[in-house]
Motif scaffolding. Structure first.
Motif, mmCIF file in Angstrom:
data_model
loop_
_atom_site.group_PDB
_atom_site.id
_atom_site.type_symbol
_atom_site.label_atom_id
_atom_site.label_comp_id
_atom_site.label_asym_id
_atom_site.label_seq_id
_atom_site.Cartn_x
_atom_site.Cartn_y
_atom_site.Cartn_z
ATOM 1 N N MET A 1 1.045 -1.231 -0.177
ATOM 2 C CA MET A 1 0.106 -0.217 -0.052
ATOM 3 C C MET A 1 0.849 1.132 0.062
ATOM 4 O O MET A 1 1.784 1.405 0.795
ATOM 5 C CB MET A 1 -0.845 0.017 1.304
ATOM 6 N N PRO A 2 0.948 2.035 -0.940
ATOM 7 C CA PRO A 2 1.748 3.261 -1.126
ATOM 8 C C PRO A 2 1.198 4.290 -0.089
ATOM 9 O O PRO A 2 0.098 4.425 0.613
ATOM 10 C CB PRO A 2 1.667 3.720 -2.623
ATOM 11 N N THR A 3 2.351 5.077 0.244
ATOM 12 C CA THR A 3 2.002 6.327 1.025
ATOM 13 C C THR A 3 2.643 7.718 0.524
ATOM 14 O O THR A 3 3.155 7.438 -0.640
ATOM 15 C CB THR A 3 2.553 6.102 2.490
ATOM 16 N N ARG A 4 2.551 8.652 1.065
ATOM 17 C CA ARG A 4 3.076 9.815 0.513
ATOM 18 C C ARG A 4 3.405 10.841 1.509
ATOM 19 O O ARG A 4 3.025 10.501 2.588
ATOM 20 C CB ARG A 4 1.858 10.862 -0.341
ATOM 21 N N GLY A 5 4.378 11.919 1.059
ATOM 22 C CA GLY A 5 4.772 12.691 2.035
ATOM 23 C C GLY A 5 5.284 13.999 1.407
ATOM 24 O O GLY A 5 5.232 14.157 -0.030
ATOM 25 N N VAL A 6 6.114 14.574 2.093
ATOM 26 C CA VAL A 6 6.789 15.877 1.349
ATOM 27 C C VAL A 6 8.270 15.940 1.806
ATOM 28 O O VAL A 6 8.606 15.832 3.052
ATOM 29 C CB VAL A 6 6.045 17.189 1.786
ATOM 30 N N TRP A 52 6.047 13.502 -2.612
ATOM 31 C CA TRP A 52 6.264 12.142 -3.012
ATOM 32 C C TRP A 52 5.305 11.388 -2.787
ATOM 33 O O TRP A 52 4.630 11.110 -2.102
ATOM 34 C CB TRP A 52 7.886 11.672 -2.521
ATOM 35 N N THR A 53 5.477 10.116 -3.599
ATOM 36 C CA THR A 53 4.660 8.987 -3.243
ATOM 37 C C THR A 53 5.729 7.660 -3.258
ATOM 38 O O THR A 53 6.454 7.503 -4.192
ATOM 39 C CB THR A 53 3.709 8.865 -4.546
ATOM 40 N N GLY A 54 5.283 6.839 -2.325
ATOM 41 C CA GLY A 54 6.092 5.616 -2.157
ATOM 42 C C GLY A 54 5.674 4.562 -1.361
ATOM 43 O O GLY A 54 4.827 4.821 -0.857
ATOM 44 N N ARG A 55 6.646 3.648 -1.138
ATOM 45 C CA ARG A 55 6.184 2.529 0.096
ATOM 46 C C ARG A 55 6.293 3.058 1.475
ATOM 47 O O ARG A 55 7.473 4.035 1.440
ATOM 48 C CB ARG A 55 6.755 1.385 -0.272
ATOM 49 N N PRO A 56 5.836 2.541 2.395
ATOM 50 C CA PRO A 56 6.117 2.913 3.895
ATOM 51 C C PRO A 56 7.602 2.718 4.093
ATOM 52 O O PRO A 56 8.286 1.885 3.714
ATOM 53 C CB PRO A 56 5.381 1.952 4.776
ATOM 54 N N GLU A 79 3.017 10.379 5.598
ATOM 55 C CA GLU A 79 1.598 10.321 6.204
ATOM 56 C C GLU A 79 1.442 8.812 6.513
ATOM 57 O O GLU A 79 2.057 7.733 5.935
ATOM 58 C CB GLU A 79 0.770 10.523 4.925
ATOM 59 N N PRO A 80 0.536 8.453 7.396
ATOM 60 C CA PRO A 80 0.412 7.125 7.819
ATOM 61 C C PRO A 80 -0.389 6.438 6.918
ATOM 62 O O PRO A 80 -0.778 6.937 6.039
ATOM 63 C CB PRO A 80 -0.844 7.483 8.993
#
Length: 163
Positions: A1-6, A52-56, A79-80
Motif C-alpha cells: 500500500m503506497p503512502t505519500r509525504g513531502v 512524493w509517493t512511495g512505499r512505507p 503520512e500514515p
C-alpha cells in the motif's frame, strides 16, 4: 500500500542543490528536477520542496540520504498508511536529526511507555516540561520556523517512487 509525504529542503548552499536532487532520485528511483528558489533567511542559500509517493519507510530513506550534507536544513514527512505510522524528520545542522511518529492529523504522537518514562525521570515540573519539549522536537521547530515562513508560496514538485 503506497503512502505519500513531502520533502522540504529549507536551506542548502547552491553548490549542493544538484547533490540533493541526486539523493532524492536514488531513493525514489526516478529522475528529480526541483524548482529551487532563494532562501531569504539564509543569504545565498536555496530552498525547494517536493511531494512524493512511495512505499512505507520511504520518508526514513529520504532523511538518511539528505543528512549526508551536514550544512543543509530539511524536513521529511510521511503520512500514515495501512499498517504503518506516519513519521516526521527534521534536520538542523547544530542539532542533528529528529524523528517522531505522527498521527493522521500530522501531530507528533508520544506513546504511553515513553510518557511514563519521561514522568518517572523528571523530579520537578520544569524537568518534565523540558523533557516533553525535547520529545516533541520543540527546539528543531523553533530553529526551522523562520525558514518555513520564508518558503510560503514557493513552488512544489510532485514525485512518485518507481517500483
Amino acid at each position: 500500500m503506497p503512502t505519500r509525504g513531502v520533502v522540504y529542503v529549507h536551506s542548502t548552499p547552491l553548490a549542493v542543490c544538484s547533490h540533493v536532487e541526486w539523493a532524492i532520485a536514488r531513493v525514489l528511483a526516478a529522475p528529480v528536477n526541483l524548482q529551487w528558489t532563494a532562501q531569504p533567511v539564509d543569504t545565498g542559500a536555496r530552498r525547494a520542496e517536493c511531494g512524493w509517493t512511495g512505499r512505507p519507510g520511504t520518508g526514513a530513506e529520504l532523511a538518511a540520504a539528505l543528512r549526508q550534507w551536514p550544512m543543509i536544513r530539511f524536513e521529511v514527512t510521511e503520512e500514515p498508511s495501512a499498517g504503518a505510522d506516519g513519521e516526521r524528520f527534521m534536520y538542523v545542522p547544530a542539532r542533528g536529526l529528529f524523528r517522531a511518529t505522527v498521527g493522521a492529523a500530522g501531530d507528533i504522537q508520544l506513546g504511553e511507555d515513553r510518557l511514563r518514562a519521561l514522568m518517572a525521570g523528571s523530579r520537578a515540573p520544569e524537568a518534565l516540561a523540558h523533557a516533553l519539549d525535547k520529545a516533541l522536537g520543540t527546539a528543531w521547530d523553533t530553529d526551522l520556523e523562520p525558514y518555513r515562513y520564508a518558503g510560503d508560496g514557493a513552488p512544489v514538485t510532485l514525485l512518485t517512487r518507481v517500483g
